[in-house]
Design a protein around this motif. Sequence first.
Motif, short mmCIF file in Angstrom:
data_model
loop_
_atom_site.label_atom_id
_atom_site.label_comp_id
_atom_site.label_asym_id
_atom_site.label_seq_id
_atom_site.Cartn_x
_atom_site.Cartn_y
_atom_site.Cartn_z
N ILE A 204 28.68 42.52 37.08
CA ILE A 204 29.49 43.66 37.52
C ILE A 204 30.06 43.39 38.91
CG2 ILE A 204 29.43 46.10 38.15
CD1 ILE A 204 27.31 46.49 35.97
N THR A 205 29.25 42.78 39.76
CA THR A 205 29.72 42.42 41.10
C THR A 205 30.90 41.47 41.03
OG1 THR A 205 27.48 42.70 41.99
CG2 THR A 205 29.04 41.42 43.31
N GLU A 206 30.83 40.48 40.14
CA GLU A 206 31.94 39.54 39.98
C GLU A 206 33.20 40.26 39.51
OE1 GLU A 206 32.03 36.56 40.88
OE2 GLU A 206 29.96 35.90 41.07
N ILE A 207 33.04 41.19 38.58
CA ILE A 207 34.20 41.95 38.11
C ILE A 207 34.81 42.76 39.25
CG2 ILE A 207 34.93 43.83 36.58
CD1 ILE A 207 32.79 42.91 34.62
N ALA A 208 33.96 43.38 40.06
CA ALA A 208 34.45 44.18 41.18
C ALA A 208 35.24 43.33 42.16
CB ALA A 208 33.27 44.86 41.89
N ILE A 209 34.73 42.13 42.46
CA ILE A 209 35.43 41.24 43.39
C ILE A 209 36.77 40.82 42.81
CG2 ILE A 209 35.34 38.97 44.49
CD1 ILE A 209 32.29 39.33 44.65
N THR A 210 36.77 40.49 41.53
CA THR A 210 38.00 40.06 40.88
C THR A 210 39.05 41.16 40.90
OG1 THR A 210 36.74 38.60 39.42
CG2 THR A 210 38.97 39.18 38.73
N MET A 211 38.64 42.39 40.58
CA MET A 211 39.58 43.50 40.58
C MET A 211 40.08 43.80 41.98
SD MET A 211 37.79 46.06 37.78
CE MET A 211 39.02 47.34 38.05
N ALA A 212 39.20 43.68 42.97
CA ALA A 212 39.61 43.94 44.35
C ALA A 212 40.65 42.94 44.83
CB ALA A 212 38.39 43.91 45.27
N ASN A 213 40.59 41.73 44.28
CA ASN A 213 41.56 40.69 44.66
C ASN A 213 42.79 40.67 43.76
OD1 ASN A 213 40.40 38.68 46.90
ND2 ASN A 213 38.69 39.42 45.65
N GLY A 214 42.85 41.61 42.83
CA GLY A 214 44.02 41.74 41.99
C GLY A 214 44.17 40.68 40.93
N ALA A 215 43.10 39.95 40.63
CA ALA A 215 43.18 38.89 39.62
C ALA A 215 42.81 39.45 38.26
CB ALA A 215 42.24 37.74 39.98
N GLY A 216 43.43 38.90 37.23
CA GLY A 216 43.06 39.28 35.88
C GLY A 216 43.73 40.56 35.42
N SER A 217 43.77 40.74 34.12
CA SER A 217 44.35 41.93 33.52
C SER A 217 43.32 42.56 32.60
CB SER A 217 45.60 41.56 32.72
OG SER A 217 46.08 42.68 32.01
N LEU A 218 42.93 43.80 32.91
CA LEU A 218 41.87 44.44 32.14
C LEU A 218 42.39 45.25 30.96
CD1 LEU A 218 39.51 45.61 35.00
CD2 LEU A 218 39.12 43.78 33.37
N GLY A 219 43.60 45.76 31.07
CA GLY A 219 44.15 46.55 29.97
C GLY A 219 43.28 47.74 29.65
N ASP A 220 42.95 47.87 28.36
CA ASP A 220 42.17 49.02 27.91
C ASP A 220 40.74 48.99 28.43
OD1 ASP A 220 44.37 49.87 26.51
OD2 ASP A 220 43.74 48.96 24.61
N ALA A 221 40.29 47.84 28.93
CA ALA A 221 38.91 47.71 29.39
C ALA A 221 38.72 48.25 30.81
CB ALA A 221 38.47 46.25 29.34
N ARG A 222 39.81 48.67 31.47
CA ARG A 222 39.69 49.09 32.87
C ARG A 222 38.77 50.28 33.03
NH1 ARG A 222 41.62 48.69 37.86
NH2 ARG A 222 42.90 46.90 37.31
N LEU A 223 38.85 51.25 32.13
CA LEU A 223 38.01 52.44 32.26
C LEU A 223 36.54 52.06 32.22
CD1 LEU A 223 37.63 55.47 32.47
CD2 LEU A 223 37.85 55.62 29.97
N GLY A 224 36.17 51.20 31.27
CA GLY A 224 34.78 50.76 31.19
C GLY A 224 34.36 49.99 32.42
N ALA A 225 35.27 49.18 32.96
CA ALA A 225 34.96 48.42 34.18
C ALA A 225 34.77 49.36 35.36
CB ALA A 225 36.07 47.42 34.46
#
Length: 663
Positions: A204-225
């Motif tokens: 979860i920490t890795e996902i948070a860092i990735t999202m904070a840096n604007g990398a990757g596309s989560l699409g429908d998974a964003r709410l769960g993230a």
Amino acid sequence: MNSAESVVTDPGVGKLTEKLEHAVSRLEQASAFAKSNHQAPVIDVARRLLTKSGGIEVLYEMAPRLDRAGVFAGTDWAAPASLIPGLVTATMRGGSAQTITIECLSELRMLAVATGRMHSTELSGDLARHFLTQVLAMNLERVFGMMDEAARVKAGPLDGAVSELFQFLLNHIGFDDILQSLIDEIWRILAQRPIQVGHVKAMITEIAITMANGAGSLGDARLGADRLISSLFGPTQTCRDDPGLTEYQSRLETIDFPGLQQEASGLARAMLDTGLVSDYHALFVRWILDTGQVTLLPTALGLSSTGQDALQCYSDLVHHLIVEAIHPGTAQALYGLVNLLERGILYSPPIAPGLWRQIALQPSEKASAALTATFGAALPPRVHLLAGTILALGLPLGIGQGNNPTCQSARAISMWSYSDPAYLLHVLFHATRQDTVLMHFEGTPISSAELPDALARSSMLDTDAVSTILVPHLDRIYGEMGRLCSDRGEDPHRWINPEFHGWWVGREFYIAVDVATGKLRDYEGFVREFYASYHPLYNGNQPLIHPQPAGLAVTDSSAVFVGWHAITLIRVGLDQEGEMRVYFYNPNNDSRQNWGNGVLVSTQGHGERFGEASLPFAEMVSRLYIFHDDAAGSLSDTPVPESEIETVRALAYGSWAADRIPE
């Protein structure tokens, strides 16, 4: 990279490829016992290729041949199905050049299996892809070049090559698939409410860092993230910006009582939603006790009327447990405390005094060393042990065996927590203080302190605190019990299980296999007995009173026999679609598994409670090879239909029993 650089590096790759060809040829020609003498040249050339542009592609092309030649023979990477994604990060960061090179070759082998370039008898392409998805998810900082300064300072000569490797894997696996699969994987694991969630929090920490840096596309998974990230780093409006513990406490001191009620409710809601506990939550409950606002505690814990009654009756004990065991570094124990209260086990007379004794317990030097090796020295060993005790008592089905061949011991701890928590506290106290556990086998005392080590390591780095202390002792005792009945000519579990697990284990014992020959023995009778013992339609609608030990013939996704495994039968009942299912506990860290032939173990969506796995009744029977039953026998004469027997027989004969059919 520009074309000029490619021209410069291509000749180097070509020469190294020739050297690799020669080294691999010598390895291929070497006999099995001489493989180790010829592995080093292959690994050395592979290491140099990793650092060259285009070298990874060469190694990927040669991955099947390298595997067949024996580059992994005799190493920890010899069995790909046994590899653990969570260990890759530490190896890549702290391993020697040779170790890192072998790890890189192992990832390329996995990729070859995942993409269909290579066939493996040990794992399918889907499993290989799943492995790589987890590896990439836990190394997102390398994938996106987001390594911090400390990592850059410590970077070794192969760090650039490792980052290139992860990028190469990413190009073949696909990033969107990784993040969405990762988020789905996290929710699936959390639905089982395991005690050990460190790896989940890391992902979860890795996902948070990735999202904070604007990398990757989560699409429908964003709410769960977002739900996962907020549960750890911002479960309420007060800490939504992840201000840090010191600032958060300062903010609490400025909030009025209605605001604190909302804060308590928000923290509880996030915890109950995910099964994860934020460090902010641990600080909050400690703060309300320190400031005398204990009326907020039931709300902060999200307790039902059952839990509130237990809290009211044992408030002094609960407050001491929080003060002594629940810190930001052991926040997860708060969820264990909630479930301990909801189970109502404090009303059992021995539990409260047993916990008071546990609060005052000082671990022995040996026990302290084991706890420190597993959990670090930031908090005293006794704190980790008390926190682990709370978790084990609150989440008996969340206990896992870790990466240890100790399913029997993990099952015993789970079963004691479930059915006899006072006994669990008893053996834990003696193991922690006196470095021994005393049990009896048919009247003969067995002291773990007098026995040699068995399967469990003396220091277990991937289990909960209670298992860290108990499993080495229990493993030795289990082995000794096996030795004492090894000459009886039958499966030793007939005698071991009742003595090892508890008085409630049924004395009737059924086994599907002849121990001497390994062939099936009266398999139809075995199946009929299980139906008559456990199926409500054929046992007089009798529920399963105490959880019972049973043995599985585990198969892989191709329905190929893998080995024997210990589980606990918990209950039998109809799911929401009216299908009769067996609900059971599996000591494996992940109970959702594919056993082939359409046998898919479920952990949610079919009436499972947290920590349970389940299968339709016939499918479950088809993978059993031993079980126990009460000597009272069935209360019904209803015959089991032949169609049911045939369904089970077909599933068994098509999987683990294929080569065990008597002639």
